[in-house]
Scaffold this motif. Structure first.
Motif, PDB file in Angstrom:
ATOM      1  N   VAL A  65       0.873  -1.160   0.000  1.00  0.00           N
ATOM      2  CA  VAL A  65       0.000   0.000   0.000  1.00  0.00           C
ATOM      3  C   VAL A  65       0.916   1.217   0.000  1.00  0.00           C
ATOM      4  CG1 VAL A  65      -1.856   1.235   1.163  1.00  0.00           C
ATOM      5  CG2 VAL A  65      -1.778  -1.275   1.241  1.00  0.00           C
ATOM      6  N   TYR A  66       0.879   1.953  -1.107  1.00  0.00           N
ATOM      7  CA  TYR A  66       1.745   3.119  -1.305  1.00  0.00           C
ATOM      8  C   TYR A  66       0.981   4.372  -0.903  1.00  0.00           C
ATOM      9  CZ  TYR A  66       4.576  -0.077  -4.014  1.00  0.00           C
ATOM     10  OH  TYR A  66       5.349  -1.145  -4.406  1.00  0.00           O
ATOM     11  N   TYR A  67       1.604   5.179  -0.072  1.00  0.00           N
ATOM     12  CA  TYR A  67       1.037   6.463   0.335  1.00  0.00           C
ATOM     13  C   TYR A  67       1.893   7.544  -0.311  1.00  0.00           C
ATOM     14  CZ  TYR A  67      -1.640   3.805   3.692  1.00  0.00           C
ATOM     15  OH  TYR A  67      -2.513   2.910   4.272  1.00  0.00           O
ATOM     16  N   MET A  68       1.315   8.202  -1.320  1.00  0.00           N
ATOM     17  CA  MET A  68       2.049   9.180  -2.107  1.00  0.00           C
ATOM     18  C   MET A  68       1.773  10.592  -1.582  1.00  0.00           C
ATOM     19  SD  MET A  68       3.579   7.128  -4.102  1.00  0.00           S
ATOM     20  CE  MET A  68       4.299   8.127  -5.392  1.00  0.00           C
ATOM     21  N   PRO A  69       2.752  11.498  -1.709  1.00  0.00           N
ATOM     22  CA  PRO A  69       2.587  12.861  -1.188  1.00  0.00           C
ATOM     23  C   PRO A  69       1.739  13.772  -2.087  1.00  0.00           C
ATOM     24  CG  PRO A  69       4.738  12.635  -2.170  1.00  0.00           C
ATOM     25  CD  PRO A  69       4.099  11.277  -2.218  1.00  0.00           C
ATOM     26  N   VAL A 127       0.189   7.634 -10.820  1.00  0.00           N
ATOM     27  CA  VAL A 127       1.436   6.875 -10.739  1.00  0.00           C
ATOM     28  C   VAL A 127       1.129   5.456 -11.192  1.00  0.00           C
ATOM     29  CG1 VAL A 127       1.115   6.284  -8.304  1.00  0.00           C
ATOM     30  CG2 VAL A 127       3.410   6.327  -9.260  1.00  0.00           C
ATOM     31  N   ASP A 128       2.097   4.801 -11.775  1.00  0.00           N
ATOM     32  CA  ASP A 128       1.926   3.451 -12.295  1.00  0.00           C
ATOM     33  C   ASP A 128       2.202   2.439 -11.178  1.00  0.00           C
ATOM     34  OD1 ASP A 128       2.059   1.014 -13.641  1.00  0.00           O
ATOM     35  OD2 ASP A 128       2.946   1.916 -15.421  1.00  0.00           O
ATOM     36  N   LEU A 129       1.151   1.782 -10.698  1.00  0.00           N
ATOM     37  CA  LEU A 129       1.285   0.820  -9.606  1.00  0.00           C
ATOM     38  C   LEU A 129       2.252  -0.298  -9.961  1.00  0.00           C
ATOM     39  CD1 LEU A 129       0.470  -0.357  -6.848  1.00  0.00           C
ATOM     40  CD2 LEU A 129      -1.510  -1.401  -7.981  1.00  0.00           C
ATOM     41  N   VAL A 130       2.205  -0.784 -11.185  1.00  0.00           N
ATOM     42  CA  VAL A 130       3.089  -1.890 -11.593  1.00  0.00           C
ATOM     43  C   VAL A 130       4.555  -1.480 -11.466  1.00  0.00           C
ATOM     44  CG1 VAL A 130       3.777  -3.336 -13.535  1.00  0.00           C
ATOM     45  CG2 VAL A 130       1.364  -2.944 -13.085  1.00  0.00           C
ATOM     46  N   ASN A 131       4.881  -0.256 -11.845  1.00  0.00           N
ATOM     47  CA  ASN A 131       6.266   0.210 -11.728  1.00  0.00           C
ATOM     48  C   ASN A 131       6.686   0.358 -10.265  1.00  0.00           C
ATOM     49  OD1 ASN A 131       6.526   0.262 -14.495  1.00  0.00           O
ATOM     50  ND2 ASN A 131       6.232   2.464 -14.676  1.00  0.00           N
ATOM     51  N   SER A 175      -2.753  -4.709  -3.298  1.00  0.00           N
ATOM     52  CA  SER A 175      -1.870  -3.555  -3.484  1.00  0.00           C
ATOM     53  C   SER A 175      -2.646  -2.399  -4.099  1.00  0.00           C
ATOM     54  CB  SER A 175      -0.691  -3.930  -4.388  1.00  0.00           C
ATOM     55  OG  SER A 175       0.115  -4.900  -3.761  1.00  0.00           O
ATOM     56  N   ARG A 176      -2.291  -1.191  -3.672  1.00  0.00           N
ATOM     57  CA  ARG A 176      -2.971  -0.004  -4.190  1.00  0.00           C
ATOM     58  C   ARG A 176      -2.170   1.246  -3.847  1.00  0.00           C
ATOM     59  NH1 ARG A 176      -5.221  -2.032   0.184  1.00  0.00           N
ATOM     60  NH2 ARG A 176      -5.921  -0.754   1.905  1.00  0.00           N
ATOM     61  N   VAL A 177      -2.608   2.370  -4.389  1.00  0.00           N
ATOM     62  CA  VAL A 177      -1.966   3.664  -4.145  1.00  0.00           C
ATOM     63  C   VAL A 177      -2.967   4.584  -3.455  1.00  0.00           C
ATOM     64  CG1 VAL A 177      -0.857   5.674  -5.197  1.00  0.00           C
ATOM     65  CG2 VAL A 177      -0.485   3.402  -6.175  1.00  0.00           C
TER      66      VAL A 177
END
Length: 127
Positions: free
Chosen positions: A63-67, A72-76, A105-107
């Motif tokens: 789980v990506y927490y972006m600022p 954004v490309d989750l696969v990358n 998985s998610r952003v």
């Protein structure tokens, strides 16, 4: 195996953005950006105390927490995280026999605390 929870602090960076082309012995070679190399170094340092995972089929939920709310490309991002776990010797390889899936998985967005929260869970290798 109990699930393993890992949090890597810092803005998640992909390997694919801003790659560099360098000459190596007369050949051109593509290498990651300096920004990714710094991020990888910071992550490997954060992973120094995490135990290596045995070669078992795993689900790697990230789980990506972006600022920012930019796309954004989750696969990358997943590819970069897998490569960082290999560099830190947490997993031996990121092939499909070891990283069997990325379910869940998610952003998401967190301006104040960008990070990736990783959960490694053993999965059945039957099927």
């Amino acid at each position: 195996m109990e699930p393993i929870h890992i949090t890597l602090r810092g803005r998640p960076i992909t390997k694919k953005n801003s790659q560099r082309i360098v000459r190596a012995g007369g050949f051109k070679k593509i290498i990651p950006s300096e920004q990714f190399e710094r991020y990888e170094e910071q992550c490997v340092y954060q992973l120094m105390r995490v135990k290596k995972v045995k070669n078992k089929p795993l689900n790697m939920q990230c789980v990506y927490y972006m600022p920012t709310r930019h796309r954004v490309d989750l696969v990358n991002l997943l590819e970069a995280t897998c490569d960082i776990l290999v560099s830190a010797n947490i997993i031996e390889d990121d092939n499909c026999k070891i990283i069997a899936g990325h379910d869940g998985s998610r952003v998401l967005y967190d301006k104040e605390d960008p990070r990736v929260e990783i959960t490694l869970t053993e999965v059945s290798d039957e099927g």
